[in-house]
Design an enzyme around this catalytic site. Structure first.
Site, short mmCIF file in Angstrom:
data_model
loop_
_atom_site.label_atom_id
_atom_site.label_comp_id
_atom_site.label_asym_id
_atom_site.label_seq_id
_atom_site.Cartn_x
_atom_site.Cartn_y
_atom_site.Cartn_z
N CYS A 87 0.85 -1.19 0.00
CA CYS A 87 0.00 0.00 0.00
C CYS A 87 0.88 1.25 0.00
O CYS A 87 2.06 1.18 0.32
CB CYS A 87 -0.88 0.01 1.23
SG CYS A 87 -1.77 -1.53 1.44
N ARG A 108 1.72 1.55 -6.15
CA ARG A 108 1.98 0.56 -5.10
C ARG A 108 0.74 -0.28 -4.78
O ARG A 108 0.83 -1.30 -4.13
CB ARG A 108 2.42 1.27 -3.82
CG ARG A 108 3.79 1.86 -3.91
CD ARG A 108 4.12 2.56 -2.62
NE ARG A 108 4.20 1.63 -1.51
CZ ARG A 108 5.32 1.07 -1.08
NH1 ARG A 108 6.44 1.35 -1.64
NH2 ARG A 108 5.30 0.25 -0.05
N TRP A 152 -3.99 -1.85 -1.25
CA TRP A 152 -4.02 -3.06 -2.08
C TRP A 152 -4.37 -4.16 -1.10
O TRP A 152 -3.57 -4.52 -0.26
CB TRP A 152 -2.65 -3.29 -2.71
CG TRP A 152 -2.62 -4.34 -3.76
CD1 TRP A 152 -2.96 -4.21 -5.07
CD2 TRP A 152 -2.20 -5.71 -3.60
NE1 TRP A 152 -2.79 -5.41 -5.73
CE2 TRP A 152 -2.33 -6.34 -4.86
CE3 TRP A 152 -1.74 -6.47 -2.53
CZ2 TRP A 152 -2.00 -7.67 -5.08
CZ3 TRP A 152 -1.41 -7.80 -2.75
CH2 TRP A 152 -1.54 -8.38 -4.01
N ASN A 191 0.69 0.01 6.76
CA ASN A 191 1.10 -0.95 5.73
C ASN A 191 1.78 -2.09 6.47
O ASN A 191 2.65 -1.85 7.29
CB ASN A 191 2.09 -0.26 4.77
CG ASN A 191 2.32 -1.08 3.53
OD1 ASN A 191 1.64 -2.07 3.30
ND2 ASN A 191 3.26 -0.65 2.73
N GLY A 192 1.36 -3.32 6.22
CA GLY A 192 1.93 -4.47 6.91
C GLY A 192 0.84 -5.39 7.42
O GLY A 192 -0.30 -5.33 6.93
N GLU A 228 11.44 -14.71 -18.89
CA GLU A 228 11.11 -13.30 -18.66
C GLU A 228 10.18 -12.77 -19.76
O GLU A 228 9.22 -12.03 -19.49
CB GLU A 228 12.39 -12.46 -18.56
CG GLU A 228 12.21 -10.95 -18.57
CD GLU A 228 11.36 -10.39 -17.44
OE1 GLU A 228 10.96 -11.14 -16.55
OE2 GLU A 228 11.06 -9.18 -17.49
N LYS A 236 6.53 -11.21 -19.03
CA LYS A 236 6.17 -9.85 -19.44
C LYS A 236 4.88 -9.88 -20.24
O LYS A 236 3.99 -9.07 -20.05
CB LYS A 236 7.31 -9.27 -20.27
CG LYS A 236 7.63 -7.83 -20.08
CD LYS A 236 8.47 -7.46 -18.90
CE LYS A 236 7.97 -7.88 -17.57
NZ LYS A 236 8.93 -7.74 -16.49
N GLU A 267 1.83 -10.81 -18.00
CA GLU A 267 1.58 -9.79 -16.98
C GLU A 267 0.82 -8.58 -17.54
O GLU A 267 -0.11 -8.09 -16.90
CB GLU A 267 2.96 -9.34 -16.48
CG GLU A 267 3.01 -8.45 -15.31
CD GLU A 267 4.46 -8.11 -14.93
OE1 GLU A 267 5.37 -8.24 -15.78
OE2 GLU A 267 4.67 -7.71 -13.78
N HIS A 325 8.72 -32.65 -24.22
CA HIS A 325 8.41 -33.51 -23.07
C HIS A 325 7.06 -33.18 -22.46
O HIS A 325 6.84 -33.44 -21.28
CB HIS A 325 9.52 -33.38 -22.02
CG HIS A 325 10.85 -33.86 -22.52
ND1 HIS A 325 11.12 -35.19 -22.75
CD2 HIS A 325 11.96 -33.17 -22.91
CE1 HIS A 325 12.36 -35.31 -23.22
NE2 HIS A 325 12.88 -34.09 -23.34
N LYS A 355 3.42 -3.07 -7.62
CA LYS A 355 4.85 -2.94 -7.91
C LYS A 355 5.72 -3.64 -6.87
O LYS A 355 6.71 -4.27 -7.20
CB LYS A 355 5.20 -1.45 -7.98
CG LYS A 355 6.63 -1.16 -8.37
CD LYS A 355 6.90 -1.54 -9.80
CE LYS A 355 8.32 -1.32 -10.22
NZ LYS A 355 8.64 -2.08 -11.44
#
Ligand code: M6R
Length: 610
Positions: A2, A27, A75, A101-102, A483, A487, A490, A506, A605
């Protein structure tokens, strides 16, 4: 996760809080709220579900202005996304307001006790307990700092907490444990936030709070205390980021700006580390001292994109130093990680605040390993936990999708590998100098990729209609495949997976159809022929193949449907320009699909929860 902002000063508090919240939105953005100590010495609070602009609209009719205020963008981690659960939370009599926050782990038992005493809870969050506990203690102490001190003695868990009361309207009290807080020092005004970009338009002078710190902030005074209540001196740092750095500079999205930042951010990652005189590599003293130990193995811990940089780091370190290197997701390492004697543990984390990575670092330290953090954020928790740290020097990265920090992580892993390689006598002087010289060419080669943007857009348009895609590579190119897939999924919401090219047969082969494009990333090194063979096998099963290949690779034309090219160079030096192609491919694919690129759904983020 947050965003937190507190302000005390002479400006219009509502305007400042909303401005700062907008800059923190990346955030977390499911809901937000502000509380202001108004001119009549009463706390007024307004909250809204959704983005900050919804709160801003709602706040048009909210006239509260006064000497101090706090704001929060949430968030959700505990309790649904509702106005009641949004912060700030207030005490029963609206005399205390807090943002947090936490996670407060023992909130249930505390809530039961306080409910018996008559406290009425309005939300389903763990955070609200803080407002009621502070209220309890304030009644006895009539001192906000003491009330916060007593509160944090009772709670277990993690917190970045800011509290205010209408009885001391010019004052904010902040406290941190396992969650970042930074003070912005102004003239006749001061700020407290979860991170620096929040208040950059107002000040560049900052004080990073350390674990266990409590801060008493008025518009003219800042006093820090240790957890035992004793006073503590503070140091003011000057951050060099300017507002433009943190804004979009005319690009449609932060992500695009950050992709285009890479020629400079790579230069920054190299800056001060390569001698112009003899091309030797040097790091800050603490890192040099750490690396002077005779390590027998290296473990790398990281999450998400940073994990793929770690995988790449493994290939680089093993090939250049012969040291055995293991790579573990931080969330796994913290429970199952093994520390070997004489082992170096490297944590890669852009934010320096990813909770799982911090827990892994702490675990490594507990078990006696030497620890090095590679991070972008000076003053972040990772820099405080590790024995030494290396900064990416990328500047702020606002887009949720990591781009420029990933390529800087690769640069730092390359420098670290080369440096150790030389120390362990595993590389000749000529090869060493050649690599170092070539690293300096990377910014130029990235700019050449920008010249091919029309071809990348053309391929992205085709990719944008896919439902599912695969990415393949071998050796150093395999982490890039992972990656590239991350990307794409996401930001464009296309299902994508990255594999070592030899693995498709496989199992994943079963999913190959004309509708599943495959992105193959290759270089004319030892695995080139195998890659061509793999592409042939794939083509025979229907998919179209998008190859990312060197400028002078003529053979690939016979195999792939589309070829996107990066300048021919040594293998290590080609990784970053090829990455830039992958980033742009994802970006434009997401753009054609009209996705919210900078703020993908369900993501934030910085992941400071488990
Ligand atoms: O700040 P960190 O590097 O520790 O973050 C780790 C991941 O959360 C992060 O890389 C995430 O996967 C990115 N948003 C991906 O683009």
């Amino acid at each position: 996760m947050c965003g937190i902002i507190g302000y005390t000063g002479y400006r219009n508090t509502k305007t400042v809080l909303l401005n700062c919240l907008k800059r923190l939105e990346y955030r977390g953005y499911d809901s937000a709220g502000i509380s202001i100590n108004n001119e009549k010495s009463k706390i007024e609070t307004i909250k809204a579900v959704g983005e900050i602009k919804i709160l801003e609209k709602k706040a048009e009719s909210f006239s509260a202005n006064g000497p101090s205020g706090i704001g929060h963008s949430r968030w959700a981690t505990h309790g649904a996304v509702t106005e009641e659960n949004a912060h700030p939370h207030t005490s029963c009599h609206q005399e205390i307001a807090i943002i947090h926050n936490g996670i407060i782990e023992n909130f249930k038992s505390l809530q039961e006790k306080l409910t018996q005493k008559g406290h009425i809870f309005k939300s389903n969050t763990d955070s609200e307990i803080l407002a009621h506990l502070i209220e309890e203690h304030y009644e006895k102490t009539t001192d906000l700092k003491k009330a916060v001190e007593k509160t944090i003695q009772e709670i277990t868990g993690s917190y970045a907490l800011v509290a205010m009361t209408d009885k001391e309207p010019e004052k904010l009290i902040a406290a941190r444990k396992d969650s970042p807080l930074v003070i912005g020092v102004g003239d006749n005004e001061n700020f407290i936030a979860s991170d620096v970009p929040a208040f950059l338009p107002y000040t560049k002078r900052v004080i990073f709070l350390e674990e266990g710190d409590i801060a008493e902030i008025t518009k003219t005074k800042i006093q820090l205390y240790q957890s035992d209540g004793s006073k503590k001196e503070h140091e003011i740092n000057h951050v060099t980021w300017n507002i433009e750095d943190a804004e979009k500079s005319g690009f449609t999205h932060y992500m695009l700006k950050e992709i285009y930042d890479q020629p400079e951010s790579i230069q920054e990652a190299l800056r001060g580390r390569i001698s112009d005189f003899d091309y030797s590599i040097s790091f800050p003293d603490a890192v040099e001292e750490l690396l002077s130990q005779p390590f027998e193995s290296v473990s790398i811990v990281a999450c998400g994109t940073s994990y793929y940089a770690a995988l790449l780091g493994k290939y680089l370190l093993e090939s250049l130093t012969s040291l055995p290197v293991s790579v573990t997701y931080s969330s796994e390492y913290r429970f199952f990680g093994k520390n070997y004697a004489h082992s170096l543990v490297v944590a890669i984390t852009q934010s320096g605040e990813t909770l799982d990575t911090l827990a892994a670092l702490k675990e490594a330290r507990k078990n006696g390993a030497s620890t090095l953090a590679i991070t972008n954020i000076i003053g972040s928790s990772a820099t405080r936990i590790a024995d030494a740290y290396l900064l990416m020097q990328s500047g702020p990265e606002i887009g949720v999708a990591a781009t420029k920090t990933f390529t800087s992580q690769i640069v730092l892993m390359a420098l670290l590998s080369l440096c150790l390689s030389l120390r362990y006598d595993k590389i000749g002087a000529d090869d060493f100098h050649h690599h170092v010289q070539q690293l300096k060419q990377i910014p130029r080669n990235i700019r050449k990729i920008f010249d091919t943007i029309d071809e990348i857009k053309h391929v992205a348009k085709k990719l944008s209609t896919a439902y599912s895609a695969f990415f393949i590579g071998r050796g150093l190119w395999y982490p890039l495949a992972r990656e590239g897939a991350l990307k794409l999924k996401e930001i464009s919401y296309i299902h994508a997976e990255g594999f070592p090219a030899g693995e498709l047969k496989h199992g994943p082969f079963a999913l190959l159809t004309k509708e599943t494009p495959v992105v193959a990333i290759l270089h004319k090194g030892i695995t080139y022929d195998k890659m061509l063979a793999n592409i042939g096998e794939i083509k025979a099963r229907g998919p179209s193949v998008i190859a990312i290949a060197e400028d002078d690779d003529e053979d690939i034309e016979k195999y792939a449907d589309h070829v996107l090219r990066y300048p021919t160079d040594g293998e290590i030096e080609c990784l970053i320009p090829a990455t830039v192609i992958l980033q742009l491919l994802s970006y434009y694919t997401a753009l054609y699909r009209d996705c919210p690129i900078d703020k993908p759904r369900n993501l934030a983020k910085s992941v400071t929860v488990e």
